[in-house]
Design a protein around this motif. Structure first.
Motif, PDB file in Angstrom:
ATOM      1  N   GLU A 212      17.466  30.208  38.899  1.00 58.30           N
ATOM      2  CA  GLU A 212      18.164  29.256  37.808  1.00 58.30           C
ATOM      3  C   GLU A 212      18.911  30.106  37.007  1.00 58.30           C
ATOM      4  N   GLY A 213      19.257  31.906  37.604  1.00 59.54           N
ATOM      5  CA  GLY A 213      19.381  32.975  36.689  1.00 59.54           C
ATOM      6  C   GLY A 213      20.879  33.324  37.792  1.00 59.54           C
ATOM      7  N   LEU A 214      20.486  33.599  39.057  1.00 62.63           N
ATOM      8  CA  LEU A 214      21.598  33.819  39.822  1.00 62.63           C
ATOM      9  C   LEU A 214      22.792  33.201  39.882  1.00 62.63           C
ATOM     10  N   LYS A 215      23.098  32.057  39.523  1.00 67.83           N
ATOM     11  CA  LYS A 215      24.681  31.384  39.096  1.00 67.83           C
ATOM     12  C   LYS A 215      24.708  32.025  37.735  1.00 67.83           C
ATOM     13  N   LYS A 216      24.563  32.185  36.738  1.00 62.46           N
ATOM     14  CA  LYS A 216      24.997  32.799  35.403  1.00 62.46           C
ATOM     15  C   LYS A 216      25.133  33.963  36.035  1.00 62.46           C
ATOM     16  N   ALA A 217      24.733  35.172  36.656  1.00 62.03           N
ATOM     17  CA  ALA A 217      24.575  36.662  36.995  1.00 62.03           C
ATOM     18  C   ALA A 217      25.720  36.559  38.031  1.00 62.03           C
ATOM     19  N   ALA A 218      26.080  35.268  38.990  1.00 61.09           N
ATOM     20  CA  ALA A 218      27.389  34.780  39.351  1.00 61.09           C
ATOM     21  C   ALA A 218      28.863  34.720  38.054  1.00 61.09           C
ATOM     22  N   LEU A 219      29.036  34.246  37.566  1.00 61.15           N
ATOM     23  CA  LEU A 219      29.524  33.407  36.861  1.00 61.15           C
ATOM     24  C   LEU A 219      30.059  35.114  35.283  1.00 61.15           C
ATOM     25  N   LEU A 220      28.651  35.577  35.675  1.00 61.23           N
ATOM     26  CA  LEU A 220      29.522  36.912  34.778  1.00 61.23           C
ATOM     27  C   LEU A 220      30.129  37.672  35.514  1.00 61.23           C
ATOM     28  N   PHE A 221      30.066  37.983  37.009  1.00 54.32           N
ATOM     29  CA  PHE A 221      31.141  39.083  37.952  1.00 54.32           C
ATOM     30  C   PHE A 221      32.017  38.168  37.647  1.00 54.32           C
ATOM     31  N   ALA A 222      32.460  36.548  37.485  1.00 50.30           N
ATOM     32  CA  ALA A 222      33.579  35.640  37.736  1.00 50.30           C
ATOM     33  C   ALA A 222      34.826  35.880  36.522  1.00 50.30           C
ATOM     34  N   GLY A 223      33.439  36.221  35.448  1.00 48.90           N
ATOM     35  CA  GLY A 223      34.822  36.522  34.113  1.00 48.90           C
ATOM     36  C   GLY A 223      35.502  37.998  34.676  1.00 48.90           C
ATOM     37  N   ALA A 224      34.640  38.761  35.040  1.00 51.36           N
ATOM     38  CA  ALA A 224      34.783  40.018  34.317  1.00 51.36           C
ATOM     39  C   ALA A 224      36.062  40.017  36.264  1.00 51.36           C
ATOM     40  N   VAL A 225      36.262  39.667  36.790  1.00 48.68           N
ATOM     41  CA  VAL A 225      37.211  39.466  38.099  1.00 48.68           C
ATOM     42  C   VAL A 225      37.940  38.808  37.744  1.00 48.68           C
ATOM     43  N   VAL A 226      38.200  37.308  37.289  1.00 44.56           N
ATOM     44  CA  VAL A 226      39.620  36.416  37.359  1.00 44.56           C
ATOM     45  C   VAL A 226      40.687  37.150  36.856  1.00 44.56           C
ATOM     46  N   PRO A 227      40.337  37.593  35.553  1.00 45.10           N
ATOM     47  CA  PRO A 227      42.046  37.882  34.647  1.00 45.10           C
ATOM     48  C   PRO A 227      42.502  39.034  35.974  1.00 45.10           C
ATOM     49  N   PHE A 228      41.868  39.923  36.774  1.00 47.47           N
ATOM     50  CA  PHE A 228      42.223  40.654  38.155  1.00 47.47           C
ATOM     51  C   PHE A 228      43.342  40.142  39.602  1.00 47.47           C
ATOM     52  N   LEU A 229      43.477  37.938  39.254  1.00 46.27           N
ATOM     53  CA  LEU A 229      42.780  37.538  40.708  1.00 46.27           C
ATOM     54  C   LEU A 229      44.629  37.435  40.651  1.00 46.27           C
ATOM     55  N   PRO A 230      45.679  38.154  39.764  1.00 46.39           N
ATOM     56  CA  PRO A 230      46.923  37.995  40.174  1.00 46.39           C
ATOM     57  C   PRO A 230      47.124  38.905  40.251  1.00 46.39           C
ATOM     58  N   MET A 231      46.637  39.855  40.222  1.00 46.48           N
ATOM     59  CA  MET A 231      46.637  41.593  40.913  1.00 46.48           C
ATOM     60  C   MET A 231      46.496  41.112  42.356  1.00 46.48           C
ATOM     61  N   LEU A 232      45.600  40.312  42.383  1.00 45.81           N
ATOM     62  CA  LEU A 232      44.988  40.701  43.774  1.00 45.81           C
ATOM     63  C   LEU A 232      44.943  40.070  44.436  1.00 45.81           C
ATOM     64  N   PHE A 233      45.374  38.833  44.114  1.00 45.08           N
ATOM     65  CA  PHE A 233      47.049  37.640  45.631  1.00 45.08           C
ATOM     66  C   PHE A 233      48.795  38.501  45.204  1.00 45.08           C
ATOM     67  N   LEU A 234      49.606  39.297  44.186  1.00 48.98           N
ATOM     68  CA  LEU A 234      49.736  39.398  44.670  1.00 48.98           C
ATOM     69  C   LEU A 234      50.502  41.010  44.134  1.00 48.98           C
ATOM     70  N   CYS A 235      49.389  42.074  44.290  1.00 55.67           N
ATOM     71  CA  CYS A 235      50.257  43.262  44.550  1.00 55.67           C
ATOM     72  C   CYS A 235      48.691  43.361  44.777  1.00 55.67           C
ATOM     73  N   PRO A 236      47.713  43.520  46.095  1.00 55.95           N
ATOM     74  CA  PRO A 236      46.422  44.421  46.338  1.00 55.95           C
ATOM     75  C   PRO A 236      46.315  45.259  46.005  1.00 55.95           C
ATOM     76  N   SER A 237      47.131  46.173  46.537  1.00 56.49           N
ATOM     77  CA  SER A 237      47.594  47.304  46.963  1.00 56.49           C
ATOM     78  C   SER A 237      46.918  48.459  44.570  1.00 56.49           C
ATOM     79  N   SER A 238      47.903  47.709  44.245  1.00 54.02           N
ATOM     80  CA  SER A 238      47.802  48.195  43.049  1.00 54.02           C
ATOM     81  C   SER A 238      46.535  48.326  42.169  1.00 54.02           C
ATOM     82  N   LEU A 239      45.448  47.252  43.219  1.00 55.19           N
ATOM     83  CA  LEU A 239      44.032  47.844  42.834  1.00 55.19           C
ATOM     84  C   LEU A 239      43.374  48.813  43.313  1.00 55.19           C
ATOM     85  N   CYS A 240      43.711  49.439  44.173  1.00 54.77           N
ATOM     86  CA  CYS A 240      43.030  50.538  43.959  1.00 54.77           C
ATOM     87  C   CYS A 240      43.728  51.979  43.754  1.00 54.77           C
TER      88      CYS A 240
END
Length: 438
Positions: A212-240
């Protein structure tokens, strides 16, 4: 408003008045650099990280060759403030001295965002402690919000550590009642990665919950990733570019020593600077005690599942062991020390509270009035003199080595005193599992 809220209101009014008195007349060196970061974000948008290194920094409108080494949330906020406020930065050499002047309207506007987050932290400390007692909740908020180092970080120098801390504390307040708590913990890392150790403890807590904690662990990772999504979709090379940016934080001697809060590193740096001793190998292995203390914290949490206490100890571990503990890192430390002091009993609570007050000595030791004139073309000298009456202005490195060494010893005492007793529980558990008599 209920009568019981009057104490908190008095704390907030007092602390906010002090901040609004000081904030318009001071500026730390990061605020003009933030203006440059905002310009790069506005110019390059989703490709921001491709231009976030220090290469050709002057051509980017940056006053200093400091790369951007944070998550994207700050860059988004700074860009928004620059659109609304504008501002400007001047940097030039004159008679062998490098001058950097920042528009006070820009500096004050950015600090208002930091102060708002700082105030939210005080309110969240109140909410987290209110279940124990109203008196402890008000007192805990006061120890944090009126602490000189907290005021210095958000309202005098101007740094954004409270922006990362506020969502993390909100996640603790929400607890297991909302899935959003795990998301907020991850989101705090996208603001500033200095909360990594508390986030690891939270992740460990989810692992201990089983499936039951796996969903929360996934949400923790999602919280760290979501702010990067505009860059991931529009200019993924910048994340490198991010790994290279983080590699730019080379482990080295902590200069200036007066701004180093790790006592062992300060001492090692002092011995190198004064006596020429090669102590860099010692500093480079800072992660050894860090991993050991973090392991002890995780062991403690396995048997004593108090997340507030465990994440507080995790941040104390970070502040005690990381090779470059800057003054702004002490703002979250005070918050966690307050939570620890009012949620534990006995000597640990007393040591935590004493350490919270001890941390507040640093801006009083410093000539903190320096930040009220160095980056402003037309300083308010009345405010400069006023602040000077409340500071000692200690010179030289040796006193700050002693101060930081005392702080580090207090943090080690706190973490070891809170965790070592639980090694007996671990030994008994291992003996039970292996069938070996303890």
């Amino acid at each position: 408003m209920k009568r019981r809220g009057y104490g908190l209101l008095a704390v907030i009014i007092t602390g906010l008045a002090i901040r609004l008195l000081l904030a318009p007349y001071s500026a730390g060196s990061d605020l003009p650099q933030f203006y440059g970061f905002a310009g790069t974000m506005l110019e390059h948008g989703a490709c921001f990280y491709s231009y976030a290194d220090s290469f050709a920094y002057a051509g980017k409108g940056w006053p200093y060759p400091w790369p951007y080494v944070y998550g994207p949330v700050l860059a988004y906020l700074l860009a928004g403030v620059r659109i609304l406020i504008g501002g400007g930065v001047e940097s030039f050499w004159s008679d062998g001295v490098y001058h950097v002047y920042v528009d006070p309207t820009w500096a004050f506007s950015v600090k208002l965002v930091f102060i708002a987050a700082d105030t939210a932290v005080a309110f969240l400390i109140y909410l987290l402690l209110r279940e124990t007692s109203e008196r402890k909740a008000v007192l805990g908020s006061a120890v944090y919000y009126l602490n000189p180092i907290v005021i210095h970080v958000s309202a005098v120098y101007g740094m954004f550590d409270a922006l990362a801390l506020a969502p993390f504390l909100l996640s603790l307040y929400l607890g297991n009642r909302k899935n959003a708590s795990a998301f907020l913990q991850g989101f705090s890392l996208a603001v500033k990665h200095t909360l990594l150790f508390p986030a690891i403890v939270s992740l460990w807590d989810y692992i201990l919950q089983g499936v039951e904690g796996l969903k929360k662990a996934a949400l923790l990772f999602a919280g760290a990733v979501v702010p990067f999504l505009p860059m991931l979709f529009l200019c993924p090379s910048s994340l490198c570019s991010i790994p290279d940016l983080m590699k730019g934080i080379d482990v080295g001697y902590a200069l200036p020593i007066s701004y180093s809060m790790n006592g062992f590193v300060s001492l090692a740096t002092y011995l190198h600077e004064v006596y020429g001793i090669d102590s860099l190998p010692f500093i480079r292995h800072w992660y050894v005690p860090a991993l050991l203390l973090l392991f002890l914290t995780l062991v403690r949490h396995s048997f004593e599942r108090n997340l507030i206490v465990s994440v507080s100890l995790a941040y104390a571990t970070f502040a005690a062991t990381y090779w470059r503990v800057n003054p702004q890192y002490l703002l979250p430390l005070v918050a966690f020390l307050v939570l620890l002091s009012f949620t534990t009993r006995g000597r640990i609570g007393l040591v935590s509270l004493f350490t919270a007050f001890y941390v507040g000595i640093w801006p009083i030791l410093q000539p903190s009035e320096f930040w009220f004139h160095v980056h402003l073309r037309n300083p308010n000298w009345d405010v400069v003199r006023l602040v000077g009456h409340f500071t000692i202005g200690v010179g030289g490195d040796a006193p700050y080595v002693v101060y930081s060494f005392g702080l580090t010893l207090l943090l080690y005492t706190l973490v070891l005193g809170s965790t070592l007793p639980y090694l007996k529980n671990l030994k008994a558990w291992l003996s039970e599992k292996s069938g070996v008599r303890a």
